[in-house]
Design a protein around this motif. Structure first.
Motif, PDB file in Angstrom:
ATOM      1  N   TYR A   1     -23.553  25.281  15.216  1.00 28.96           N
ATOM      2  CA  TYR A   1     -22.976  24.101  14.656  1.00 28.96           C
ATOM      3  C   TYR A   1     -23.993  23.038  14.551  1.00 28.96           C
ATOM      4  CZ  TYR A   1     -18.915  26.250  16.924  1.00 28.96           C
ATOM      5  OH  TYR A   1     -18.128  27.255  17.498  1.00 28.96           O
TER       6      TYR A   1
ATOM      7  N   TRP B   1      -8.818  25.147  19.475  1.00 29.73           N
ATOM      8  CA  TRP B   1      -8.851  26.349  19.048  1.00 29.73           C
ATOM      9  C   TRP B   1      -7.709  27.135  18.828  1.00 29.73           C
ATOM     10  CZ3 TRP B   1     -13.959  29.579  18.249  1.00 29.73           C
ATOM     11  CH2 TRP B   1     -14.963  28.742  18.406  1.00 29.73           C
TER      12      TRP B   1
ATOM     13  N   ASP C   1     -10.968  22.565  10.270  1.00 29.31           N
ATOM     14  CA  ASP C   1     -11.909  21.456  11.045  1.00 29.31           C
ATOM     15  C   ASP C   1     -12.561  20.410   9.835  1.00 29.31           C
ATOM     16  OD1 ASP C   1     -13.406  21.153  13.515  1.00 29.31           O
ATOM     17  OD2 ASP C   1     -15.009  21.302  11.982  1.00 29.31           O
TER      18      ASP C   1
ATOM     19  N   ASP D   1     -12.649  17.120  12.111  1.00 28.92           N
ATOM     20  CA  ASP D   1     -13.628  16.721  12.972  1.00 28.92           C
ATOM     21  C   ASP D   1     -14.104  15.108  12.813  1.00 28.92           C
ATOM     22  OD1 ASP D   1     -16.317  16.737  13.936  1.00 28.92           O
ATOM     23  OD2 ASP D   1     -16.248  18.921  14.190  1.00 28.92           O
TER      24      ASP D   1
ATOM     25  N   ASN E   1     -22.166  22.217  10.947  1.00 32.66           N
ATOM     26  CA  ASN E   1     -20.857  22.259  11.535  1.00 32.66           C
ATOM     27  C   ASN E   1     -19.873  23.506  10.751  1.00 32.66           C
ATOM     28  OD1 ASN E   1     -18.972  21.619  13.700  1.00 32.66           O
ATOM     29  ND2 ASN E   1     -17.908  20.549  12.152  1.00 32.66           N
TER      30      ASN E   1
ATOM     31  N   TRP F   1     -18.342  26.802  11.983  1.00 27.14           N
ATOM     32  CA  TRP F   1     -16.969  27.144  11.911  1.00 27.14           C
ATOM     33  C   TRP F   1     -16.552  28.415  11.198  1.00 27.14           C
ATOM     34  CZ3 TRP F   1     -12.795  25.752  14.802  1.00 27.14           C
ATOM     35  CH2 TRP F   1     -12.955  24.819  15.768  1.00 27.14           C
TER      36      TRP F   1
END
Length: 272
Positions: free
Chosen positions: A96, A120, A159, A163, A191, A195
């Motif tokens: 990430y 998750w 995400d 995020d 990141n 992911w």
């Protein structure tokens, strides 16, 4: 593939507590509405509640719809993969980028707050369910690969919206947040790459789990799909209108367009 992975109506045998996933989803949506309207410790409590409800939606729906083995397997699989990936990221910066969690998220395992694998879990099952729907008309020989890729795309796209919101809340910080997606200066592109990689690994394993443990669905998929749609598109709206995060709001909509386009095509074909 087994019949549990194809597009069919729910099974005729009665499911225990068939209303539970949808009831949890309604509670989740109401809690999510409260997030942009709260602040401080109240917002932290809302965040915890959202993740707990979202993970409960995933496990309850997988269990009631596909069977107890699928629900238990989902819980264990996602928990293990999440902790391993997050612990690797914390110790090495791969895949990430370099980041650190704050103490606001509470107890940890291998440095990973317990809230993180639950997040998750909240995201993984709806992503797989949506991908199964999106790829239901793909040729059988290519369906597994398409389903895994689609689920990883949805997982990573979720995400992109989530995020920046949680960085804003102070739950973690990136050592080198740039370069990032245009309009999102607080989260690096590494990141997103991480992911996507984690999503491909997790969804490949989840696909095998469902194939080997799942029965014919006994209830519909409204709960996980509503959870996903509300958290992504509703989250984008909250980012634009209340949280001063216009970049992630735009990206949430942009990344949702291909998914909505496929669903529209499927709906049109279904009416013929």
């Amino acid at each position: 593939m087994t019949g549990a992975l194809t597009a069919r109506r729910p099974g005729t045998d009665p499911a225990p507590l068939p209303w539970l996933p949808l009831a949890l989803t309604v509670a989740l949506l109401g809690t999510a509405i409260a997030y942009p309207l709260s602040s401080g410790s109240a917002r932290d409590a809302v965040s915890w509640t959202i993740v707990l409800l979202g993970s409960a939606v995933s496990v309850s729906h997988a269990t009631i719809s596909r069977g107890a083995r699928t629900g238990a397997g989902l819980l264990v699989l996602v928990g293990v993969v999440a902790v391993l990936f997050e612990a690797l990221g914390l110790s090495t910066g791969f895949p990430y980028g370099e980041y650190r969690y704050s103490d606001m998220l509470g107890p940890t395992l291998l440095g990973v707050p317990f809230l993180v694998p639950l997040a998750w879990l909240m995201m993984a099952w709806p992503s797989w369910v949506l991908a199964a729907r999106l790829t239901s008309r793909v040729r059988p020989a290519r369906r597994r690969a398409a389903r895994v890729a689609g689920a990883a795309y949805v997982f990573a796209g979720w995400d992109v919206v989530l995020d920046p919101q949680l960085v804003q809340a102070g739950y973690w910080r990136w050592a080198n947040p740039e370069p990032g997606l245009p309009g999102i200066p607080t989260v690096p592109l590494t990141n997103l790459a991480g992911w996507l990689l984690a999503g491909l690994v997790l969804m490949s394993l989840l696909d095998v789990l469902v194939e080997r443990t799942s029965r014919l669905p006994r209830i519909g998929d409204a709960a996980p799909l509503l959870t996903l749609g509300w958290m992504v598109l509703g989250g984008a709206l909250a980012h634009a209108a209340w949280l001063d995060l216009p970049g992630s709001a735009v990206w949430g909509v942009v990344l949702a367009v291909p998914v909505l386009a496929v669903l529209a095509v499927q709906a049109r074909r279904g009416r013929r």
